[in-house]
Design a protein around this motif. Structure first.
Motif, PDB file in Angstrom:
ATOM      1  N   GLU A   1       3.162  10.481  -5.110  1.00  0.00           N
ATOM      2  CA  GLU A   1       1.836  10.458  -4.459  1.00  0.00           C
ATOM      3  C   GLU A   1       0.821  11.289  -5.256  1.00  0.00           C
ATOM      4  O   GLU A   1      -0.121  11.842  -4.688  1.00  0.00           O
ATOM      5  CB  GLU A   1       1.927  10.937  -2.998  1.00  0.00           C
ATOM      6  CG  GLU A   1       2.951  10.150  -2.187  1.00  0.00           C
ATOM      7  CD  GLU A   1       3.012  10.547  -0.716  1.00  0.00           C
ATOM      8  OE1 GLU A   1       1.958  10.760  -0.100  1.00  0.00           O
ATOM      9  OE2 GLU A   1       4.146  10.646  -0.199  1.00  0.00           O
ATOM     10  N   HIS A   2       1.042  11.360  -6.554  1.00  0.00           N
ATOM     11  CA  HIS A   2       0.188  12.153  -7.459  1.00  0.00           C
ATOM     12  C   HIS A   2       0.089  13.613  -7.013  1.00  0.00           C
ATOM     13  O   HIS A   2      -0.879  14.311  -7.361  1.00  0.00           O
ATOM     14  CB  HIS A   2      -1.225  11.566  -7.563  1.00  0.00           C
ATOM     15  CG  HIS A   2      -1.285  10.100  -7.817  1.00  0.00           C
ATOM     16  ND1 HIS A   2      -0.418   9.438  -8.671  1.00  0.00           N
ATOM     17  CD2 HIS A   2      -2.118   9.129  -7.319  1.00  0.00           C
ATOM     18  CE1 HIS A   2      -0.714   8.138  -8.688  1.00  0.00           C
ATOM     19  NE2 HIS A   2      -1.730   7.935  -7.876  1.00  0.00           N
ATOM     20  N   GLY A   3       1.068  14.056  -6.244  1.00  0.00           N
ATOM     21  CA  GLY A   3       1.034  15.430  -5.753  1.00  0.00           C
ATOM     22  C   GLY A   3       0.062  15.649  -4.615  1.00  0.00           C
ATOM     23  O   GLY A   3      -0.120  16.780  -4.157  1.00  0.00           O
TER      24      GLY A   3
ATOM     25  N   SER B   1      -3.571   5.685  -7.549  1.00  0.00           N
ATOM     26  CA  SER B   1      -3.378   4.679  -6.504  1.00  0.00           C
ATOM     27  C   SER B   1      -4.584   4.613  -5.568  1.00  0.00           C
ATOM     28  O   SER B   1      -5.128   5.647  -5.150  1.00  0.00           O
ATOM     29  CB  SER B   1      -2.114   5.035  -5.714  1.00  0.00           C
ATOM     30  OG  SER B   1      -2.314   4.910  -4.332  1.00  0.00           O
ATOM     31  N   ASP B   2      -4.968   3.412  -5.215  1.00  0.00           N
ATOM     32  CA  ASP B   2      -6.099   3.239  -4.293  1.00  0.00           C
ATOM     33  C   ASP B   2      -5.819   3.898  -2.941  1.00  0.00           C
ATOM     34  O   ASP B   2      -6.743   4.387  -2.285  1.00  0.00           O
ATOM     35  CB  ASP B   2      -6.398   1.745  -4.087  1.00  0.00           C
ATOM     36  CG  ASP B   2      -7.007   1.117  -5.331  1.00  0.00           C
ATOM     37  OD1 ASP B   2      -7.541   1.858  -6.179  1.00  0.00           O
ATOM     38  OD2 ASP B   2      -6.930  -0.116  -5.453  1.00  0.00           O
ATOM     39  N   ASP B   3      -4.556   3.895  -2.538  1.00  0.00           N
ATOM     40  CA  ASP B   3      -4.229   4.517  -1.249  1.00  0.00           C
ATOM     41  C   ASP B   3      -4.478   6.027  -1.282  1.00  0.00           C
ATOM     42  O   ASP B   3      -4.971   6.605  -0.309  1.00  0.00           O
ATOM     43  CB  ASP B   3      -2.758   4.269  -0.895  1.00  0.00           C
ATOM     44  CG  ASP B   3      -2.528   2.817  -0.498  1.00  0.00           C
ATOM     45  OD1 ASP B   3      -3.515   2.089  -0.283  1.00  0.00           O
ATOM     46  OD2 ASP B   3      -1.359   2.422  -0.425  1.00  0.00           O
TER      47      ASP B   3
ATOM     48  N   ARG C   1      -7.151   8.259   0.828  1.00  0.00           N
ATOM     49  CA  ARG C   1      -6.730   9.460   1.584  1.00  0.00           C
ATOM     50  C   ARG C   1      -7.582  10.670   1.208  1.00  0.00           C
ATOM     51  O   ARG C   1      -8.024  11.440   2.084  1.00  0.00           O
ATOM     52  CB  ARG C   1      -5.263   9.728   1.249  1.00  0.00           C
ATOM     53  CG  ARG C   1      -4.658  10.908   1.944  1.00  0.00           C
ATOM     54  CD  ARG C   1      -3.278  11.245   1.371  1.00  0.00           C
ATOM     55  NE  ARG C   1      -2.275  10.249   1.709  1.00  0.00           N
ATOM     56  CZ  ARG C   1      -1.050  10.210   1.171  1.00  0.00           C
ATOM     57  NH1 ARG C   1      -0.702  11.106   0.249  1.00  0.00           N
ATOM     58  NH2 ARG C   1      -0.194   9.286   1.525  1.00  0.00           N
ATOM     59  N   VAL C   2      -7.820  10.844  -0.068  1.00  0.00           N
ATOM     60  CA  VAL C   2      -8.641  11.978  -0.516  1.00  0.00           C
ATOM     61  C   VAL C   2     -10.078  11.822  -0.001  1.00  0.00           C
ATOM     62  O   VAL C   2     -10.683  12.780   0.492  1.00  0.00           O
ATOM     63  CB  VAL C   2      -8.625  12.092  -2.055  1.00  0.00           C
ATOM     64  CG1 VAL C   2      -9.626  13.148  -2.525  1.00  0.00           C
ATOM     65  CG2 VAL C   2      -7.221  12.428  -2.552  1.00  0.00           C
TER      66      VAL C   2
ATOM     67  N   SER D   1     -13.820   8.929 -12.260  1.00  0.00           N
ATOM     68  CA  SER D   1     -12.636   8.788 -11.411  1.00  0.00           C
ATOM     69  C   SER D   1     -12.947   7.870 -10.231  1.00  0.00           C
ATOM     70  O   SER D   1     -14.097   7.740  -9.795  1.00  0.00           O
ATOM     71  CB  SER D   1     -12.201  10.160 -10.889  1.00  0.00           C
ATOM     72  OG  SER D   1     -13.234  10.742 -10.113  1.00  0.00           O
ATOM     73  N   LYS D   2     -11.903   7.254  -9.710  1.00  0.00           N
ATOM     74  CA  LYS D   2     -12.085   6.391  -8.529  1.00  0.00           C
ATOM     75  C   LYS D   2     -12.654   7.186  -7.357  1.00  0.00           C
ATOM     76  O   LYS D   2     -13.489   6.674  -6.604  1.00  0.00           O
ATOM     77  CB  LYS D   2     -10.740   5.786  -8.118  1.00  0.00           C
ATOM     78  CG  LYS D   2     -10.221   4.700  -9.053  1.00  0.00           C
ATOM     79  CD  LYS D   2      -8.874   4.182  -8.512  1.00  0.00           C
ATOM     80  CE  LYS D   2      -8.319   3.056  -9.359  1.00  0.00           C
ATOM     81  NZ  LYS D   2      -6.992   2.595  -8.840  1.00  0.00           N
TER      82      LYS D   2
END
Lengths: 244, 244, 244, 244
Positions: free
Chosen positions: D51-53, D77-79, D83-84, D103-104
């Motif tokens: 989860e990329h940490g 990840s788009d998810d 969330r962020v 960044s996205k």
């Protein structure tokens, strides 16, 4: 001549008698008639049309897009939203009305939830002009009174607007930043609050005047495309190591 | 420890029974008591004191000045106004309350007439928080309700605020940008609307919380003096004629 | 048709040979010629004229006032400054150029010192367009390059501008917010940086285009006078004690 | 105690020797060491972690998230981005550094392309403080000089920032709005430009001071959750038909 496309989801007017009674030919048609004396070249588009009526061809010739939607936001295709968003960033103006605050296109351009409080209680809305030298307020005077409207209340979860033009007072005690501008890319966006589907708001001369002013303000000027990316050539020569 | 000086013209409280009944020791004293739990070092100053109590010594030790005035704006000496203005530009915070909108110091810092509409009709004011992440709104929640206040209505002739923190709804239909911030020079200014002299507004916990928050926000941080004027030495060397 | 009055103190051009060589008929004349193709009705006014050429009659027929001053700011009468300021608050546009940053009228409208850093070193200025959809940037493209100009550097002690249109890069390392807008009362103000008296800046087509755009942007629209003061009649009836 | 999570894509440092030489333990580690004296509780997270940490648990305990990414934006990840983004709208602060502009997460919160011009030419960057009373500029003085950095140039395609704190001058002639704040929902966002992976920028005391200041500014205050949606109960009773 400004080319205006008025987009309306056009669902309420077909299934709700109370709405049909007010807007028998759809909100888009009422808007088109209401601002036509301003000399715009107007076309309309609705959800049920192929590509929601927002083909590349239509968008390419559109200077300003007006958006009204409510119960069918989810039915708008993500691809069309992406296309409209790119056109806004490239310079097309966008006027978002009332419940369009929750449209995919507005949320994508704002980056926030665009949520708010609401109440349907036939209450009076007084829209105050708080930016009297702004072109969108031209000819409006100090206020617009709508006898009955849906209430929208703060906190309205939008980014800080570039400019606040109107603030509403509702009878039940709430306030709302009702006229807000935002620049995104080369495009100018105007959000204007009033226009609940059961009220004849889009026949009100003051409301129509604001929308027409918003269209004129949001219309793009000719201009060079923006230049981005790798720019290996500096604008001026410099000698590395020349630091004082 | 933030050093706060509360300035009050202190005239109404001596000559109007209705005001004396609410603020027997003056608005400044009520304010001082109301925000003292925030740990500020507070002193007060009033119009009738020598130099209006705003000597160089007082101002030099003041981090944030709170200002309430109304019927005696003209009695404030232009020299003292110039002195206060310079201190604000040098970094002293300034919290201007209610009818202080028409004070010489606020008008000098704003550059506009600071005029507005007003009505004394014992009407309800609902102050909405439209900037929930702003430190001045901390702990306030979505709104403050004042049962009876003087009405102030738009258009409020101020420059575009840096930030709008609160917007008021009045029972008679008006709205007002009630909490506004402005940066001038190194100084931070917060204007907060409520506080008519015949109402016990400065005993309201929410109002006092906002004023205390405003003081904390406006307090200066240590920093270098700003450098202006002739700067013959460039930051980097450059060769005239080096244009690409 | 926009009525433009170009005010120039017109002192440098009479006493400094280097300035006379560039602007033999005065900066005001160069500006008038430079923007005349935009179809403005232009008149000029200078310091030495009675009332500095800014009589009530002149100001009443002026839609936008352009201001250039430098060495004689102090010679401008406070009464005339007050008169010009009132006209701006009433709706007259104001375009302040270069060293006009230190004029009495600009400082009175800003409320700050308007101080900055400066250096005369014949260095290159690159003025970047950071607001490409703004009408003042129309037709300018991404930048204007001036081979030689006086440097103005940050910190520029102005209130937060309503909009930043241009930012300059100077060869010696400084930056400057070179194109800034401010609304004050009903009036719109545009500050534009370039124009040192020893450089032929006001013959540069890009600079003239920005000034002409600024005039068009600042021109007032017809509108009702603002209403202020006692408003005993509420917009809606209310029953005291109706609080929920 | 502010809980800070520093996110770094951590790819350059593993595959490019020039980057490894500057940041052998990763940019995140250098940042963590560089701001630790400010008393933050710091953890780090990287792209390759599950989860990329950025698990729910990590984000829930994070007050401010710092973001550095460049070559692997598409791998996020788009998810996790969704969330962020939700956490930011709920109040978590976000400090976006340098190439994180693309960044996205930053693009999703801005609503624009976030594009810009760039050049790797080892040129000098001078970062000017244009907002000296802003807490993010505290202790910085008038400028920061970086001997060698990548150039970023305007037009930077972002929404109008709430506040501009820093503007950069690059040796090759460009300017850039290098320190910008944005409020989105309850969250505060600070974008800070410098930090190219081949330069030791994140060891520079001034740069680290700005980042630490940005963390403190962006940290959320305790506050009620925002209330949205249907609000059938008005704040005050009103009688339909009471219009004046």
């Amino acid at each position: 001549m400004i080319n205006v496309t008025i987009w309306n989801e056009f669902v309420h007017e077909k299934i709700h008698d109370a709405v049909k009674a007010v807007y028998p030919n759809g909100i888009h048609t009422a808007l088109a008639q209401g601002i036509q004396q301003d000399g715009f070249a107007i076309e309309t588009a609705t959800l049920e049309e192929p590509e929601h009526g927002l083909t590349e061809e239509v968008l390419n010739r559109t200077d300003v897009l007006i958006w009204w939607g409510h119960m069918a936001h989810d039915k708008v295709s993500d691809d069309i939203v992406a296309r409209v968003k790119q056109r806004v960033l490239d310079g097309m103006g966008l006027v978002v009305l009332h419940s369009g605050h929750f449209s995919k296109i507005f949320k994508a351009l704002m980056g926030t939830s665009c949520d708010l409080k609401w109440r349907e209680a036939e209450e009076q809305e007084i829209i105050w002009n708080v930016n009297p030298s702004h072109p969108i307020a031209e000819g409006i005077g100090e206020k617009i009174i709508l006898d009955h409207e849906e209430m929208y209340g703060e906190y309205f979860d939008i980014p800080t607007p570039d400019e606040i033009v109107f603030i509403s007072n509702f009878e039940g005690g709430e306030v709302f930043r009702s006229g807000c501008t935002f620049r995104r890319g080369r495009g100018k966006i105007f959000y204007f609050r009033p226009g609940h589907e059961t009220h004849p708001t889009y026949f009100h001369p003051g409301v129509l005047k604001v929308i027409a002013n918003g269209v004129k303000w949001a219309a793009p000027a000719p201009g060079e495309a923006l230049r981005f990316g790798h720019s290996p050539q500096p604008v001026r020569e410099f000698a590395k190591g020349s630091v004082v």
